[in-house]
Structure formats: C-alpha cells, structure tokens
Design an enzyme around this catalytic site. Structure first.
Site, PDB file in Angstrom:
ATOM      1  N   ASP A  34       2.496  10.194  -8.304  1.00 44.19           N
ATOM      2  CA  ASP A  34       1.387   9.247  -8.403  1.00 44.19           C
ATOM      3  C   ASP A  34       0.895   9.135  -9.839  1.00 44.19           C
ATOM      4  O   ASP A  34       1.155  10.007 -10.678  1.00 44.19           O
ATOM      5  CB  ASP A  34       0.216   9.714  -7.526  1.00 44.19           C
ATOM      6  CG  ASP A  34       0.493   9.508  -6.046  1.00 44.19           C
ATOM      7  OD1 ASP A  34       1.407   8.734  -5.721  1.00 44.19           O
ATOM      8  OD2 ASP A  34      -0.215  10.125  -5.228  1.00 44.19           O
ATOM      9  N   LYS A  62      -0.734   4.305  -7.671  1.00 42.23           N
ATOM     10  CA  LYS A  62      -1.617   3.216  -7.265  1.00 42.23           C
ATOM     11  C   LYS A  62      -2.906   3.319  -8.070  1.00 42.23           C
ATOM     12  O   LYS A  62      -3.430   4.402  -8.302  1.00 42.23           O
ATOM     13  CB  LYS A  62      -1.942   3.309  -5.776  1.00 42.23           C
ATOM     14  CG  LYS A  62      -0.713   3.199  -4.885  1.00 42.23           C
ATOM     15  CD  LYS A  62      -1.070   3.425  -3.437  1.00 42.23           C
ATOM     16  CE  LYS A  62       0.166   3.361  -2.558  1.00 42.23           C
ATOM     17  NZ  LYS A  62      -0.144   3.633  -1.145  1.00 42.23           N
ATOM     18  N   MET A 117     -13.073   8.426  -5.528  1.00 41.34           N
ATOM     19  CA  MET A 117     -12.732   6.992  -5.546  1.00 41.34           C
ATOM     20  C   MET A 117     -13.951   6.088  -5.345  1.00 41.34           C
ATOM     21  O   MET A 117     -13.860   5.037  -4.725  1.00 41.34           O
ATOM     22  CB  MET A 117     -11.661   6.678  -4.479  1.00 41.34           C
ATOM     23  CG  MET A 117     -10.357   7.419  -4.707  1.00 41.34           C
ATOM     24  SD  MET A 117      -9.182   7.208  -3.355  1.00 41.34           S
ATOM     25  CE  MET A 117      -9.907   8.208  -2.055  1.00 41.34           C
TER      26      MET A 117
END
Length: 510
Positions: free
Chosen positions: A35, A57, A172
């Site tokens: 990632d 991502k 996040m």
C-alpha cells in the site's frame, strides 16, 4: 503446489518499527503487494528476483480495485509463490485485512496474519501523547473518520463515544475534521476538549497541531497540515508539551542527502536518522574491481621486498587480501616482517579481520597525516620500500610526501571508483528545488562524482540553499576546487565527527 499469503502489518512509517517476523517474510517473498502508506524503505529487504507492486489507495484515488488486488494475490499463491500483502499499520485495524483474509479462506488459499504496530499507538507516542493515563483516561476508542456512504458520519454513535470520557483516536478522518469536531460537541463533549492532529507520524516529516474541538480545524488549516494524518481527542493531549520528544531531536525536520557508496551509506544514514533527520540516500560512487591485476600481482609476488604497506581505506584492504587469498593462495603470513600504516579506525578494523594490526595510525584520520606521523614519531623512512594500495582516482599527495622523506614508493591501484548507476531521479529533483538542508561528502571522490552527475552549474545553484558538509580537509579542498564552500567540516575526520559537525551547524543556525 499452492503457495502462501502473508498479510503483513508494515507499521506506521518509521522503518525500524517493522517487526522481525515481517522482515523475515519480506526477505522470503516472491511477490510483494504493498500500500501507499507502507514505507518503500521496507522493500530494501526484498530479494532482487522478487516482484513488487504498489496498489496504494489515497483519498478518492484507487488505481487498483479490491477485486483486482484479491485476484492478483490468489493467482500468485496458486503458482506456488510466497506472497506478502504489505499494509500500513496493522492489517486488521482499518486495513481491510479481515476482508482479504476471508477472501483467501473462501478460495482455500493458505494464509497467515502478521500484526503491525498500529498508527494510533505509534503516532501518539512520537507526538508525546500517552493514550491512557491514570489521571486522564482509562479507555481508548478507535474510530474511522471516513465512511463511503455516509458523508456526514450520521451513522456513528456519537453520543456513546462522547459519553465514554476516554481517549478517541480517529483514522482517515482528516478531510472530515470539522464535521467530527461538530458531531462530538453536539453529542455532549465539551468544546474545550483537547485535540491533536498528527501528519506523517513517526517519520522525520512529522508535523503536529494541537488545540480544542472548538478551534482544531482552523488551526490545522492555518498550519497547512495534510493527509495522511491521525486525530486524537481527549485530555491526554494536554501532556503533549511535557512529553514531546521526537520533534525535539537535534536534527528533526532536517533533510540531508548522503552521497556515500551504497554498502557504506547505512552507517551514516542510521546516525542521522536517530537524531531526527530525514535522510535521502544518493550514492554517487560505486566501487569496482580492477580490469587488470598485473600491478597488484607483481607486488604480491615481490611482497618481501617492502618494509611498509599503507592502506588508506577499507576498500584497499579488502581488494588486496581478496587477491592475495583468491589468486595467490596466500594469507597474512606472507606479510611477515612488513609494518603497516593505515588511516582511520575503520581501516584498522578491516585489517584485524585478516589477523593484522596496524603499526601506525595517525590521530588525524586523513591521508596527509600519515607523513606527519612518520615525522612526529621520527620513524626512519629514508631508503625504505613502501607499498601504497590506493583508489584509482586517489590524489598523489601521500606518495609525494613519503618520497620527500626519502622513501622508495610503489603505488598500486587496489580498486576503481565509478559513477553510481543507482541514484534516484526524485532526489535530483528535490536537490534542484532547493529543499535539502545538507549534502554530506565523505571523500573527494563523492565530491567529484556529485559534480559530474548534476553538473557544476546545477551544483552551484543547489549550494545557494543547501549546506555542504565535509568529513575533512581533503574533501573540503575538493569542494573548493569547484568553487563550492563547505559550510561545516568535521573536527574528527570520521562519520561521528561529520554528524557532530552537522549538529553544531544546526545549533548555531549557520
């Protein structure tokens, strides 16, 4: 034969927070699927034959769908490959590790899960915030601050979270910071509750901003923090000013380019990183074997005629003894009766690997100091036969100095230096943008090759905003020969001395 998939937590960013088990799996892997938040430094542990694929991502940017990632992993495992699925933080904490593990289970692919240090605990620790404290908080809640089909986060049980009176860590949630603060206050949490946002936690580019629920969004905007970031809410944030340690390291936030050979670059990188610097590795030189060993072979065959041998680097020691052992089938006994001079403790340690100790090592770790040391100790040199093992591009001052003392000097080339082929273009771009604080030089060769790679015109442009740090007078002389000014020079001509010189320069604000 079916291979195996390892769902591996890479930790929060600091390469040294990677677990030992994760390190072992990376070394064994045939395929690494990683990632964006997994530090690329971890890929240094991967074998040369392994394939690495970034499927990272970012916010509203998904180059690989989850279905495509799953398919890629299963296909490789069914070919018998060892697959590492490398995820930032811990794979089972907001990392979709559970989803991927279930997919592997349903398709009967063997897997294991290797936990990682999660961002919540690591970023908090590096910012100086204990998530629990007997006087402030007895519980911690982990929460995701981004939900795909709930833009206003109405599905989050804010009233229960606000009533817990513990520490809240939000993953996040950076782009929803203002919404989160409003929701918590509406749910009954005091607007004066402490809050902190930590950007790029555990890395030298870490930045943090603390405030309260009423003003944290504005403060973060003013400070221009960006994702990735983690949010901590709770009274434990009040301890930050007392317990902050990482952002107070002497070289914290300094961007330093290291130009040593790739095999030696790690020692300097580690020392600078320990002091908080962001180190960019830009090896300018490579050590290459000789194309023609005639000179060295002749010297080895007639080795008994020499009274002194001089080694000025570890590479010279290694090259000479590799040839002595490999092609001539001899060992250190061949040097019986020959005295040895060397420059620096590192070179001395390499001699000890071959069962030898130096007879003369100057206090100043520079080549010219050898001649001074012979004078100082009044060691007879006149008429003595000296064998010097040097680099192909080494300057002639040492042999000239010994010849002036009356020595018979034979200089042989032990190894060649050439421009490194493994220098990241991204670092060249960073240098040219002027966003580097220091460039370190550990030899005249690193200077010469740095100038050759970037061209003198560009190097002079870089020098306007970047300080050049030199390991000693010879290296500084090489810089000045190009019209470049060494802004700091080591007092003791070692790696530790170079690091101390940089620390002193930062402290003085030079």
């Amino acid at each position: 034969m079916t291979g195996k998939v390892s769902l591996v937590g890479a930790g929060p960013g600091d390469p040294e927070l990677l677990t030992l088990k994760a390190h072992h799996r990376l070394k064994e892997a045939d395929l690494v699927v990683y990632d964006t938040l997994a530090n690329p430094e971890h890929l240094k542990h991967v074998k040369a034959s392994a394939k690495t694929i970034c499927v990272g991502k970012r916010f509203r940017y998904h180059p690989y769908s989850q279905r495509r990632i799953n398919r890629m992993i299963i296909q490789a495992a069914r070919k018998g490959q060892k697959v590492v699925r490398l995820k930032g933080g811990d794979p089972y904490l907001f990392g979709r590790g559970g989803e991927e593990a279930l997919y592997l289970h349903h398709h009967k692919v063997p897997f294991e899960v290797i936990p990682g240090v999660t961002s919540a605990t690591a970023c908090a620790a590096y910012a100086g915030i204990p998530l629990t404290h007997r006087k402030h908080s007895a519980s911690v809640t982990f929460l995701t601050g981004h939900r795909a089909h709930d833009e206003n986060l109405d599905s989050v049980p804010w009233d229960k979270i606000a009533a817990s009176k513990g520490t809240l860590v939000i993953y996040m949630g950076f782009y929803n910071l203002a919404k989160i603060a409003r929701q918590l206050v509406r749910a009954g949490m005091s607007a004066a509750t402490k809050a902190c946002v930590i950007e790029w936690g555990t890395l030298p580019k870490q930045r943090s901003c603390d405030g309260t629920l009423s003003d944290i969004a504005g403060k973060v905007k003013k400070k221009k923090l960006k994702a990735p970031a983690i949010i901590i809410v709770g009274e434990v944030v009040s301890l930050k000013n007392q317990l902050s340690w990482y952002e107070k390291l002497p070289l914290f936030g300094k961007k330093i380019v290291v130009t040593r050979t790739r095999d030696k670059i790690g020692a300097l990188t580690d020392k600078l990183t320990e002091l908080g610097a962001e180190v960019l590795e830009f090896p300018t030189i490579e050590i290459a074997p000789l194309r023609n060993f005639r000179e060295m072979d002749e010297s080895i065959r007639s080795i008994s005629r020499y009274e002194w041998m001089v080694f000025t680097s570890t590479y010279g020691v290694e090259a000479f003894f590799n040839r002595l052992h490999g092609s001539h089938k001899k060992d250190a006994r061949s040097l019986k009766g020959i005295r040895i001079a060397c420059v620096g403790p590192e070179t001395g340690k390499w001699l000890e690997r071959y069962g030898l100790r130096s007879d003369l090592m100057p206090e100043r770790f520079e080549t010219s100091a050898i001649v001074d040391e012979f004078r100082k100790q009044r060691i007879p040199v006149y008429g003595k036969n000296f064998l010097l093992v040097r680099a192909s591009a080494a300057p002639p001052e040492l042999e000239q100095g010994l010849k002036k003392l009356g020595a018979n000097v034979t200089r042989i080339t032990g190894y060649r230096t050439k421009i490194s082929k493994t220098r990241p273009k991204t670092i060249q771009e960073v240098l040219l943008r002027g966003s580097v604080d220091f460039v370190t030089f550990t030899s005249s060769s690193t200077v010469d090759h740095f100038v050759r790679i970037l061209r003198l015109k560009n190097v002079k442009r870089i020098a306007k905003n970047t300080r050049f740090a030199s390991i000693g007078p010879v290296t500084s002389k090489a810089l000045r020969s190009y019209g470049l000014n060494p802004r700091c020079q080591a007092k003791i001509f070692t790696i530790d001395g170079l690091v101390d010189a940089i620390r002193h320069s930062v402290k003085k604000g030079h």
